[in-house]
Design an enzyme around this catalytic site. Structure first.
Site, short mmCIF file in Angstrom:
data_model
loop_
_atom_site.label_atom_id
_atom_site.label_comp_id
_atom_site.label_asym_id
_atom_site.label_seq_id
_atom_site.Cartn_x
_atom_site.Cartn_y
_atom_site.Cartn_z
N LYS A 177 38.27 28.13 -32.53
CA LYS A 177 39.04 27.15 -33.29
C LYS A 177 40.30 27.82 -33.84
O LYS A 177 40.26 28.99 -34.26
CB LYS A 177 38.17 26.62 -34.44
CG LYS A 177 38.75 25.42 -35.18
CD LYS A 177 37.76 24.88 -36.22
CE LYS A 177 38.32 23.65 -36.93
NZ LYS A 177 37.36 23.10 -37.92
N SER A 199 32.74 18.99 -40.36
CA SER A 199 33.68 19.25 -39.26
C SER A 199 33.08 19.90 -38.02
O SER A 199 33.77 20.03 -37.01
CB SER A 199 34.85 20.10 -39.75
OG SER A 199 35.76 19.30 -40.46
N SER A 224 36.85 18.03 -38.06
CA SER A 224 38.11 18.60 -37.65
C SER A 224 38.02 19.47 -36.40
O SER A 224 39.03 19.74 -35.76
CB SER A 224 38.69 19.46 -38.79
OG SER A 224 37.85 20.58 -39.01
#
Lengths: 494, 95, 494
Positions: free
Chosen positions: A78, A182, A158
């Protein structure tokens, strides 16, 4: 594309260890798949050269007999993790060009074990969002579409890029981060397993902070076993993080015993929220039945402050973010927009550098901490947070794990909720309470919606109870037998 | 507790985010929506409840007093939008 | 002691409080492992943590905790076994995080009282409100470039103790004495070097005026005052300014001001004009700081000897006058000088320490201090080394020179920097103790002054001094006075 991209992490590991495949070919296959899946917008930076180098090193490690669970496994990181010399911008304009001179502890742990970095995955800016539509680099498209539809859906957020990448078989696994859901919510939207460990289990050092008291690293994987393998590599005490806890990391995979007889599974009545779709309700009931059939005892529990979790979260997280994001001021790194004075430079830089949702949360956070409002908002929220944590403590007197839905709906259409922040926030209704209490949670794919989109069930565990949590998740996964894959509509038709 | 344009302008200034007059209007509405919604916390009886300071049940770890870091100015300045003579450079400040 | 300031409309009283920032003596910074040494090249003592790079986290330096506790103990304050670190949020070029980690509601050290000594010999008790640990900011340089401010983060993150007094002071003298006292305490405790030129200690000076007996007036805060003399000037000029302002019908603004050395007055600080709202909240990157009473007790046990204990010991064991003991212990550098010189004199002469205390203390408080005062130098800048001073006292003690000659030798030492032995040798100042030579001289003098001898023998005892003087005159002061006495009396008495 070859079958190499269809491997689960544990299958790939076994094949690598046996010498059936090399990390080089496995990595190449995934890099090709990434190239083919560009329109999904999963990656904001591809590190192909580095990946091949790492793959060769991994192959050497395996040859030398030093293979670990993650050795040779191509993964996506990420964009929130700082990776040395590589794009690490938490998908924000304000960190334009930022390439850290250091490596986050979690990514370093993975590289030390021989994992291979394919690139940096797309995400909601600063991890603020539930649909990945708040990225400076544009939204991510979920590989999943409703049956018969060509309308794009969101991958959740997210960690949307991380979820879509695994769902589209362009990374074997990815790292995510979970502040209010998330990891778990995108896992549910993309038919994956997503594990948020106990707060303090993974080091936050080198993770670009959103809300420090909530942020935790975790994996998004194809199976529970994969999550166990990857978690073991990511977790661990880090003296550089004062909130990291110094207890040994167990062999999580060994905890997957497949036996949950006598285990008490709590079902919280407060999670039956108003307006919950019938299919979610039904799936939840199925989950309860599966676990009961596997020999678990179902216990009704009460988490009375559940309905206050989201508003509490939307005070605490913005408050922390308003302070955490103060360092993005155009002085030390990232974007600078010229101004007539220092303050003018700050204001212009931050106005241009942050997206709408980030600004909204900074403003809310600034307000709830400001003189005269601190007690009514921030302090009140931290007190309610104590009550929420106490609810869980009381519940775990009666049960070992808790079963709930992961999200109140399946993946929604791209653009559906962008104009309604509150509707967007409601996505996290089931994931936020455990985040506030620092407890581990895992989303397991359990079925398809009427439209043919994946739905997940969430298991919540006790602090540092990841072994038990994974064991139950493994049983749930087996019972659910979710084998669906999104029909490929992107890239070269295959 | 509903907030007005002046309050939003004040908060935006505290947060050092430039907000145009037009944005101010829409922001007032958005923030009030969110604040009205979080207002429901006032229903909760929190008398005698300790505010959470940490979800982790541990006390603060301490490190030894040793110089173990620093001494890499180039790395520190590497990402700076403007660095001169080993300093970060910013628009002139008048004290 | 309460002093009143006459104004055109009657008497006024001043109320003064000090917030003293004292840099903790430690190798590394409060929350990062970067060095604290003074005078390094810009930004060379900066880590990723103290330059607030994304994802960096604070870990506390245990020595800084100990130093704060030691200082608290030295001031007789309550030590709080649990304290909280808060973030103080504001934007400034030299504040890389956009917040300062400080302690707001729950400081590490609570209330105490220190006693200040005033010039008239009286003392006064000044309340200490609290001491808390916090990070220093970096340094902004505004004069290096026509349109830019340069920022050096070497100081950023260095540990400071902020010591907050109660508003118990009423005069500039009291404020200065308090500042001096705190400086003395931290230096004795070994927790701050008190070096004001290097910015190790500075004070924010709060001043207000009121009619005697009335409620506190509005105060101003003058920032970063870095000498005891400046504190006096700030208080004096603020009292005057505020009285004049109010008497002219104006009102005092609660504002931050800057001291201007050139004029000895203060002016409002432009950059701090807007009302600040620091939005303090507990730093979520840190847990509460907790330690046991045993930890505190151990530190108390290992505490260096503080001024009061030292004073008592000097009087008791070294037989020093209470006045000298007070003078020598008021400042640690004086006490250090005394003890070092005493030890060196013991070495030189082999005499027991208890016999030398009085001589050494007298020499320092009269001869050395007198000379330094004339030169306008501090004890650390003394042109006479410890070694030479011990040599001088040794020469006096072993009878090589008389006390009177010693003063002459000291003057020459101050001028030339030469060793006393060399001076005595070169100038032939050795005391004459040769009884034969002195006896001959006495005979000569008695013969020359037959009339005086008669008077003496007739009962005018006082004349004994005259004869001693004559002998000394003849020998240029070098005759050993004891020998002279011994020989002279029988001869005179006939």
């Amino acid at each position: 594309m070859t079958e190499l991209t269809k491997f689960t992490l544990s299958e790939a590991r076994n094949a690598l260890h046996k010498g059936d495949i090399s990390s080089r070919e496995l990595t190449e296959a995934h890099l090709n798949a990434m190239e083919d899946a560009k329109e999904l917008n999963c990656f904001v930076a591809v590190t192909a050269e580095k990946a091949m180098e790492m793959a060769d090193n991994a192959d050497a490690m395996i040859k030398a007999g030093n293979a670990k669970g993650m050795t040779g496994i191509p993964i996506g990181m990420k964009d929130l993790y700082c990776t040395k010399g590589v794009h690490s911008q938490t998908c924000s304009h304000i960190l334009d060009g930022f390439k850290p001179e250091y490596e986050s502890t979690v990514s370093q742990n993975l590289w030390d074990d021989g994992a291979v970095m394919l690139g940096k995955t797309n995400m909601d800016e600063f991890a603020m969002g539930s649909s990945n539509e708040n990225s400076y680099y544009g939204p991510v498209k979920n590989p999943w579409r409703a049956a018969g539809s060509d309308k794009d859906t969101v991958p959740g957020g997210s960690s949307g890029g991380s979820a879509a990448a695994v769902a589209a078989d362009i990374a074997i696994a990815t790292t995510g981060t979970d502040t209010g859901g998330s990891i778990r919510q995108p896992a549910s939207f993309a038919g994956l397993v997503g594990l948020k460990p106990t707060y303090g289990r993974c080091s936050r050092w080198g993770m670009i902070a959103f809300a420090s008291s909530l942020d935790q690293a975790g994996p998004l994987t194809k199976t529970v076993r994969d999550a166990a393998i990857m978690m073991e590599s990511m977790a661990g005490y880090d003296p550089k993080d004062s909130t990291s806890i110094n207890i040994p990391v167990p062999n999580y995979e060994a905890a997957l015993k497949g036996d949950i007889r006598g285990l008490k599974v709590g079902v919280p009545s407060e999670y039956r929220v108003d307006g919950m779709p019938q299919e979610i309700e039904n799936l939840w009931q199925k989950g309860i039945d599966w676990l009961k059939d596997a020999g678990a005892e179902i216990v009704d529990i009460s988490l009375p402050h559940t309905k206050y979790a989201l508003p509490t979260y939307y005070i605490v997280a913005p408050a922390e973010c308003s302070s955490n994001l103060a360092r993005y001021d155009g002085v030390k790194y990232g974007l600078r927009v010229a101004g007539s004075s220092l303050d003018d430079m700050y204001k212009k830089t931050r106005a241009a550098g942050f997206g709408d949702e980030v600004k909204r949360r900074i403003l809310i956070g600034t307000y709830v901490l400001s003189a005269g409002y601190y007690d009514a908002y921030y302090l009140k929220a931290q007190k309610v947070r104590t009550l929420i944590a106490n609810d869980f403590k009381a519940a775990y007197e009666k049960c070992d794990v808790i079963l709930t839905p992961t999200a109140p709906s399946a993946a929604f259409a791209l653009g559906d909720k962008v104009d309604d922040p509150l509707a967007m926030y409601l996505n996290d209704v089931f994931t936020v309470p455990a985040s506030l209490a620092g407890l581990p949670g895992i989303s397991v794919p359990a079925g398809l919606s009427a439209e043919g989109l994946p739905l997940g069930l969430q298991l919540l565990g006790q602090a540092f109870g990841e072994e038990q949590l994974l064991n139950v998740a493994d049983v749930l996964e087996t019972a659910a037998g979710f084998k669906h894959k999104p029909a490929k509509w992107w890239g070269d038709a295959s | 507790m509903s907030i007005d344009k002046d309050t939003v302008a004040k908060i935006a200034n505290l947060a050092r985010i430039e907000v145009s007059e037009k944005e101010l209007e829409s922001t007032v509405g958005e923030l009030n929506n969110i604040l009205d919604w979080v207002e429901q916390l006032s229903e909760v009886d929190t008398d005698g409840v300790e505010a959470m300071t940490s979800v982790v049940e541990a006390s603060l770890p301490r490190r030894e007093d040793k110089v173990t870091d620093g001494g890499y100015r180039d790395s520190v300045l590497k990402n700076a939008p403007q660095a001169e003579h080993g300093f970060f450079a910013v628009p002139k400040v008048i004290e | 002691m309460s002093r009143l300031y006459p104004g055109a409309t009657g008497d006024w009283e001043a109320v003064i409080g000090l917030e003293i920032h004292a840099q903790v003596i430690s190798e590394a910074k409060l929350f990062s492992g970067a060095a604290t040494a003074f005078g390094a090249e810009p930004n060379t003592q900066v880590s990723f943590v103290c330059s607030a790079q994304p994802g960096m986290l604070p870990v506390i330096n245990e020595e800084c905790v100990r130093q704060a506790v030691r200082t608290g103990l030295a001031m007789g304050c309550k030590i709080n076994l649990r304290s909280i670190f808060d973030r103080k949020n504001y934007f400034y070029a030299d504040l890389p995080q956009g917040y300062q980690i400080s302690q707001f509601k729950d400081p590490i050290v609570g209330e105490g009282v220190v006693t200040i000594d005033l010039e008239d010999g009286s003392t006064k008790e000044i309340g200490v409100e609290r001491l808390h640990l916090e990070q220093d900011a970096g340094k902004s340089m505004h004069d290096q470039h026509p349109t830019m401010t340069y920022v050096d983060l070497n100081r950023s993150g260095v540990a400071l103790m902020e010591i907050v007094s109660k508003p118990d002071m009423r005069t500039p003298e009291e404020a200065a004495a308090y500042f001096k006292k705190i400086r003395s305490i931290v230096r004795y405790a070994g927790t701050c070097d008190g070096n004001m030129e290097q910015g190790s200690m500075r004070a924010d000076v709060n001043v207000s005026v009121r009619r005697p007996g009335e409620a506190f007036g509005t105060r101003t805060e003058t920032k970063n005052v870095n000498s005891i003399r400046y504190v006096t000037q700030v208080v004096e000029s603020e009292i005057r300014r505020q009285i004049d302002l109010i008497e002219d019908g104006g009102t005092v603004n609660q504002e931050t001001r800057l001291f201007e050395v050139a004029t000895g007055t203060t002016r409002p600080m432009r950059s701090k004009e807007e009302a600040h709202d620091y939005r303090y909240f507990p730093d979520p990157d840190l847990l509460p700081l907790e330690f046991s009473q045993e930890f505190v007790d151990q530190l108390a046990k290992e505490m260096p000897e503080l001024a009061d204990a030292k004073k008592e010991r000097f009087i008791r064991d070294l037989h020093i006058t209470p006045y000298n003991a007070a003078v020598l212990t008021a400042e640690k550098e004086n006490a250090d000088y005394f003890e070092t010189l005493l030890a060196a004199t013991v070495d030189k002469t082999g005499k027991p320490i208890s016999e030398l205390g009085s001589l050494v203390s007298n020499w320092i408080t009269s001869d050395l201090f007198g000379a330094l005062k004339k030169l306008g130098k501090s004890i650390n800048e003394s042109p006479v080394s410890i070694e030479h001073a011990a040599e001088l006292l040794g020469l006096q003690l072993d009878g090589t020179i008389s006390g009177r000659i010693a003063k002459d030798v000291f003057d020459i030492m101050l001028d030339t920097g030469n060793s006393p032995e060399a001076i005595v040798e070169e100038k032939g100042l050795k005391q004459v103790s040769d009884t034969g030579a002195i006896e001959a001289m006495i005979d000569e003098i008695l013969a020359e002054n037959a009339d005086k001898v008669e008077e003496y023998r007739g009962g005018k005892d006082k004349l004994f001094g005259f004869f001693v003087g004559q002998v000394m005159k003849k020998t240029g002061g070098k005759a050993n006075p004891q020998v002279v006495n011994q020989l002279l009396r029988p001869k005179l008495d006939g």
